[in-house]
Design an enzyme around this catalytic site. Structure first.
Site, PDB file in Angstrom:
ATOM      1  N   LYS A   1       3.428  -2.055  -7.420  1.00 20.79           N
ATOM      2  CA  LYS A   1       4.823  -1.921  -7.831  1.00 20.79           C
ATOM      3  C   LYS A   1       5.769  -2.689  -6.915  1.00 20.79           C
ATOM      4  CE  LYS A   1       8.212  -0.470 -10.273  1.00 20.79           C
ATOM      5  NZ  LYS A   1       8.438  -1.129 -11.585  1.00 20.79           N
TER       6      LYS A   1
ATOM      7  N   ASN B   1       0.209  -0.652   6.275  1.00 23.30           N
ATOM      8  CA  ASN B   1       0.727  -1.411   5.131  1.00 23.30           C
ATOM      9  C   ASN B   1       1.383  -2.649   5.717  1.00 23.30           C
ATOM     10  OD1 ASN B   1       1.740  -2.358   2.732  1.00 23.30           O
ATOM     11  ND2 ASN B   1       3.535  -1.023   2.753  1.00 23.30           N
ATOM     12  N   GLY B   2       0.909  -3.831   5.324  1.00 21.51           N
ATOM     13  CA  GLY B   2       1.488  -5.072   5.835  1.00 21.51           C
ATOM     14  C   GLY B   2       0.383  -6.079   6.114  1.00 21.51           C
TER      15      GLY B   2
ATOM     16  N   GLU C   1      11.002 -13.126 -19.590  1.00 22.97           N
ATOM     17  CA  GLU C   1      10.752 -11.711 -19.264  1.00 22.97           C
ATOM     18  C   GLU C   1       9.730 -11.124 -20.228  1.00 22.97           C
ATOM     19  OE1 GLU C   1      11.056  -9.888 -16.907  1.00 22.97           O
ATOM     20  OE2 GLU C   1      10.764  -7.885 -17.725  1.00 22.97           O
TER      21      GLU C   1
ATOM     22  N   LYS D   1       6.115  -9.514 -19.145  1.00 24.56           N
ATOM     23  CA  LYS D   1       5.754  -8.148 -19.544  1.00 24.56           C
ATOM     24  C   LYS D   1       4.415  -8.145 -20.269  1.00 24.56           C
ATOM     25  CE  LYS D   1       7.696  -5.956 -17.653  1.00 24.56           C
ATOM     26  NZ  LYS D   1       8.648  -6.728 -16.883  1.00 24.56           N
TER      27      LYS D   1
ATOM     28  N   TRP E   1      -3.714  -1.927  -1.543  1.00 29.05           N
ATOM     29  CA  TRP E   1      -3.664  -3.150  -2.347  1.00 29.05           C
ATOM     30  C   TRP E   1      -4.192  -4.226  -1.421  1.00 29.05           C
ATOM     31  CZ3 TRP E   1      -1.300  -8.013  -2.321  1.00 29.05           C
ATOM     32  CH2 TRP E   1      -1.400  -8.718  -3.535  1.00 29.05           C
TER      33      TRP E   1
ATOM     34  N   ARG F   1       1.819   1.988  -5.943  1.00 32.84           N
ATOM     35  CA  ARG F   1       2.062   0.954  -4.918  1.00 32.84           C
ATOM     36  C   ARG F   1       0.812   0.124  -4.635  1.00 32.84           C
ATOM     37  NH1 ARG F   1       6.599   1.668  -2.043  1.00 32.84           N
ATOM     38  NH2 ARG F   1       5.733   0.349  -0.409  1.00 32.84           N
TER      39      ARG F   1
ATOM     40  N   GLU G   1       1.346  -9.213 -17.946  1.00 29.91           N
ATOM     41  CA  GLU G   1       0.991  -8.382 -16.779  1.00 29.91           C
ATOM     42  C   GLU G   1       0.381  -7.043 -17.186  1.00 29.91           C
ATOM     43  OE1 GLU G   1       4.081  -6.993 -14.122  1.00 29.91           O
ATOM     44  OE2 GLU G   1       5.530  -6.936 -15.722  1.00 29.91           O
TER      45      GLU G   1
ATOM     46  N   CYS H   1       0.849  -1.192   0.000  1.00 26.40           N
ATOM     47  CA  CYS H   1       0.000   0.000   0.000  1.00 26.40           C
ATOM     48  C   CYS H   1       0.884   1.241   0.000  1.00 26.40           C
ATOM     49  CB  CYS H   1      -0.869  -0.014   1.239  1.00 26.40           C
ATOM     50  SG  CYS H   1      -1.803  -1.536   1.389  1.00 26.40           S
TER      51      CYS H   1
ATOM     52  N   HIS I   1       7.854 -31.325 -26.115  1.00 29.06           N
ATOM     53  CA  HIS I   1       7.570 -32.340 -25.078  1.00 29.06           C
ATOM     54  C   HIS I   1       6.205 -32.089 -24.443  1.00 29.06           C
ATOM     55  CE1 HIS I   1      11.590 -34.005 -25.404  1.00 29.06           C
ATOM     56  NE2 HIS I   1      12.019 -32.750 -25.508  1.00 29.06           N
TER      57      HIS I   1
HETATM   58  C1  AGP Z   1       7.918  -6.793 -13.080  1.00 27.56           C
HETATM   59  O1  AGP Z   1       7.390  -6.213 -14.261  1.00 27.56           O
HETATM   60  C2  AGP Z   1       6.853  -7.048 -12.052  1.00 27.56           C
HETATM   61  N1  AGP Z   1       6.172  -5.859 -11.714  1.00 27.56           N
HETATM   62  C3  AGP Z   1       7.359  -7.830 -10.854  1.00 27.56           C
HETATM   63  O2  AGP Z   1       7.644  -9.123 -11.320  1.00 27.56           O
HETATM   64  C4  AGP Z   1       8.638  -7.321 -10.143  1.00 27.56           C
HETATM   65  O3  AGP Z   1       9.761  -7.501 -10.971  1.00 27.56           O
HETATM   66  C5  AGP Z   1       8.845  -8.161  -8.880  1.00 27.56           C
HETATM   67  O4  AGP Z   1       7.746  -7.942  -8.033  1.00 27.56           O
HETATM   68  C6  AGP Z   1      10.149  -7.841  -8.129  1.00 27.56           C
HETATM   69  O5  AGP Z   1      10.100  -6.508  -7.668  1.00 27.56           O
HETATM   70  P1  AGP Z   1      11.473  -5.866  -7.088  1.00 27.56           P
HETATM   71  O6  AGP Z   1      12.440  -5.825  -8.224  1.00 27.56           O
HETATM   72  O7  AGP Z   1      11.068  -4.509  -6.599  1.00 27.56           O
HETATM   73  O8  AGP Z   1      11.947  -6.766  -5.978  1.00 27.56           O
END
Ligand code: AGP
Length: 613
Positions: free
Chosen positions: A608, A101-102, A486, A490, A77, A27, A493, A2, A509
């Site tokens: 984030k 937050n937590g 990767e 991308k 969040w 966030r 998400e 959050c 396979h």
């Molecule tokens: C990446 O596009 C994602 N948002 C997510 O996988 C991110 O890389 C992951 O949560 C790790 O975050 P960090 O690098 O802040 O630890």
């Protein structure tokens, strides 16, 4: 994950808090709310809404005519309890107004212990925490906080305000904060006392801040700030300075933060490696990382999540053939519950953009308990992972606001390459001549990325087809497989297209059963060592009607019917091709999501920084 902000000073709080929440929205953005204390009546006004901060902003007129210079704000969040207005923070219980937050893991036991059955309005652990603070509040806020936090098992960053019972009570015009694991930064500047989840919300007022130490009570008075430990001993914080300004944390004319951050890659890679090259060789002297920690290693273990983990895979492909020491890339959320083989000859590298990802932080802590030497590669100065590692090499990507990580990823790889080259030299596995050539190649990658960014039309064309897709496959071998992972992350998400990445040789396979007429396959074939094998795999999916988008080096000759679209990168060695290839994959995801009219910067369900398990 959050966003938290608190303010106490002379400026009007409602608008200030909401503006801060807008900068924290990446966030978490399920719901938002603020609580402000009326300067005249000392009563609290709370407004909260489901959805983005813009919705909350629309409610500001409800506070017209109210003067308030003290308050707290939150973007949520959801972890406990659904996304609805009643579950939005701030929460009130009795004489306590707070946000959190937590995760409070023992929330059920606390309901029993404090007799809360039938007294709760929400499904959140946060309201239960408010009730515990209230139970201990007898007019002394800090005493109540000291007692209440002993009841909690879990992670938290709290901002708390207390309602005065009557005029007789000393003014509680303060905001109190305390954290355990979840991040909090604070500052006292000309405009007042601020506290926040991260500096991004405060950069308009100051670029100086300190990290709130765990299990310390911060008191934000009217333009005053005190910090004390749980025994009441005063603590003087060390202020840090960020080297970017508010424009860096804004869109700069781009439609989305993500595009801005993709376009920043050439510069931020250059900025990150620039101060770490001395006489043509990699140098970590300015990072206070001695060569000694790289000698006599029996293994290197990467701990990271998501994109950061994918960067670790690329690092493994670079260093393992040179160092000939096992390098493992570990999903941090798995690693932390395993019994890893770690000792004093193990170097654990924690990679994280935010430096606050709880799984990576806990994996790091586990490895330290097992005796490893730990090194962090993080983008946020003073973040938890940076502070808890033995050594830290910061990336200078600047604030990465878009939830989908782009510039942080390529800067992580560039930084890891510098570290890898340093490790190779320290172990005499690379001559100085070879190291200088390696560094010269690394200094070229910004230009390679720029060549892609300057010619985006072919990529836009490719995504016209993807726009309508429901599924997509990414295939590659070696580094191209790491890049496929990767690229797949991308795409899915931010465009919500179900994408999967497969080692090209593994597809047959089983999964090739899913390749039917028109299914898009993004084939990454930049690695010269396995190029012909990847081409064979592309023929296999072609034979089943796949719509192939091929990424390869320019000048390479392939059958014209091998693919529907060919996207090319400048010719370069295998380890360096990952940079322009990343730019292509980022833009494929970006244009697919944008074409589908989605919120590229804040995709559904995400945040984030994942600071909860
Ligand atoms: C990446 O596009 C994602 N948002 C997510 O996988 C991110 O890389 C992951 O949560 C790790 O975050 P960090 O690098 O802040 O630890």
């Amino acid at each position: 994950m959050c966003g938290i902000i608190g303010y106490n000073g002379n400026l009007q709080a409602p608008g200030l808090l909401i503006e801060g929440l807008e900068r924290l929205e990446y966030r978490g953005y399920d719901s938002a709310g603020i609580a402000v204390k009326d300067t005249k009546t000392s009563s609290f006004h709370v407004i909260k809404t489901v959805g983005k901060v813009a919705e909350l902003k629309n409610r500001l007129p409800e506070l017209d005519g109210i003067s308030s210079t003290c308050g707290i704000g939150h973007t949520r969040w959801a972890t406990h309890g659904g996304v609805c207005e009643v579950n939005a923070h701030p929460h009130t219980f009795g004489r306590v107004v707070l946000l959190h937050n937590g995760i409070i893991e023992n929330h059920r036991e606390l309901v029993e212990k404090f007799g809360l059955k039938g007294k709760l309005k929400t499904q959140t652990d946060t309201e239960i925490a408010a009730a515990v603070f209230d139970a201990y509040y007898q007019g002394n806020p800090k005493e109540a906080i000291r007692k209440a936090v002993k009841e909690f098992i879990g992670t938290y960053a709290f901002c708390i305000m207390f309602v005065e019972e009557d005029e007789a009570e000393a003014s509680t015009d303060e905001i109190y904060a305390i954290r355990s694991v979840s991040p909090l930064v604070a500052t006292l500047c000309d405009d007042g006392a601020f506290i926040s989840s991260d500096i991004t919300a405060l950069i308009k007022y100051t670029n100086k801040y300190f990290v709130v130490p765990e299990n310390h009570i911060v008191t934000l008075g009217k333009n005053t700030m005190t910090i004390e430990d749980m025994r009441g001993h005063k603590f003087t914080p060390e202020y840090l300075t960020v080297n970017w300004d508010i424009s860096a944390a804004q869109k700069g004319g781009y439609k989305h933060y993500m595009m801005k951050e993709i376009m920043e890659q050439p510069d931020v890679i250059a900025a990150t490696i620039h101060g770490r090259i001395s006489d043509g060789l990699p140098s970590l002297a300015n990072d206070n990382v001695p060569d000694d920690i790289f000698k006599g290693l029996h293994s290197i273990q990467i701990v990271a999540c998501g994109t950061a983990m994918h960067a670790g895979m690329v690092f493994k492909a670079m260093i393992e053939p040179i160092l000939r020491v096992p390098v493992t890339v570990n999903i941090a959320s798995e690693y932390r519950y395993q019994d890893p083989i770690v000792d004093e000859h193990t170097l654990v590298i924690a990679i994280s953009q935010s430096g606050e990802t709880i799984d990576t932080l806990e994996a790091l802590r586990l490895s330290k308990r097992y005796g490893a030497t730990t090194l962090a590669v993080v983008n946020v100065q003073g973040s938890s992972i940076a502070r808890e590692s033995d050594y830290v090499v910061y990336t200078y990507a600047g604030p990465e606001i878009a939830v989908a990580s782009t510039k942080a990823y390529t800067v992580q790889i560039a930084t890891l390459y510098l570290i890898g080259c340093r490790i190779a030299l320290a172990n005499k596995k690379m001559t100085q001549k070879a190291a200088k050539q390696f560094i010269r190649n690394l200094e070229q990658v910004s230009a390679h990325i720029k060549s892609i960014l300057d010619n985006q039309e072919p990529i836009k064309k490719a995504t016209k087809y993807l726009k309508k897709a429901t599924d997509a496959f990414f295939i590659g071998r070696g580094n191209d497989y790491a890049l496929s992972l990767e690229g797949s992350l991308k795409l899915k998400e931010i465009s919500y297209i179900h994408a999967e990445a497969y080692a090209a040789g593994e597809l047959k396979h089983g999964t090739i059963a899913l390749i039917t007429e028109g299914v898009p396959v993004i084939a990454v074939a930049t690695q010269r060592t396995v190029f012909s094998k990847t081409i064979s795999n592309i023929r296999e999916v072609n034979a089943r009607g796949a719509y192939v988008i091929l990424i390869m080096e320019e000048q390479t000759v392939v059958d014209k019917d091998l693919c529907k679209i060919k996207l090319t990168i400048p010719e370069t060695e295998d380890v360096f091709s990952v940079f322009p290839t990343s730019a292509i994959l980022q833009l494929i995801a970006y244009y697919s999501a944008d074409a589908r009219g989605l919120d590229v910067d804040m995709p559904r369900n995400l945040a984030k920084s994942v600071t909860v398990e």
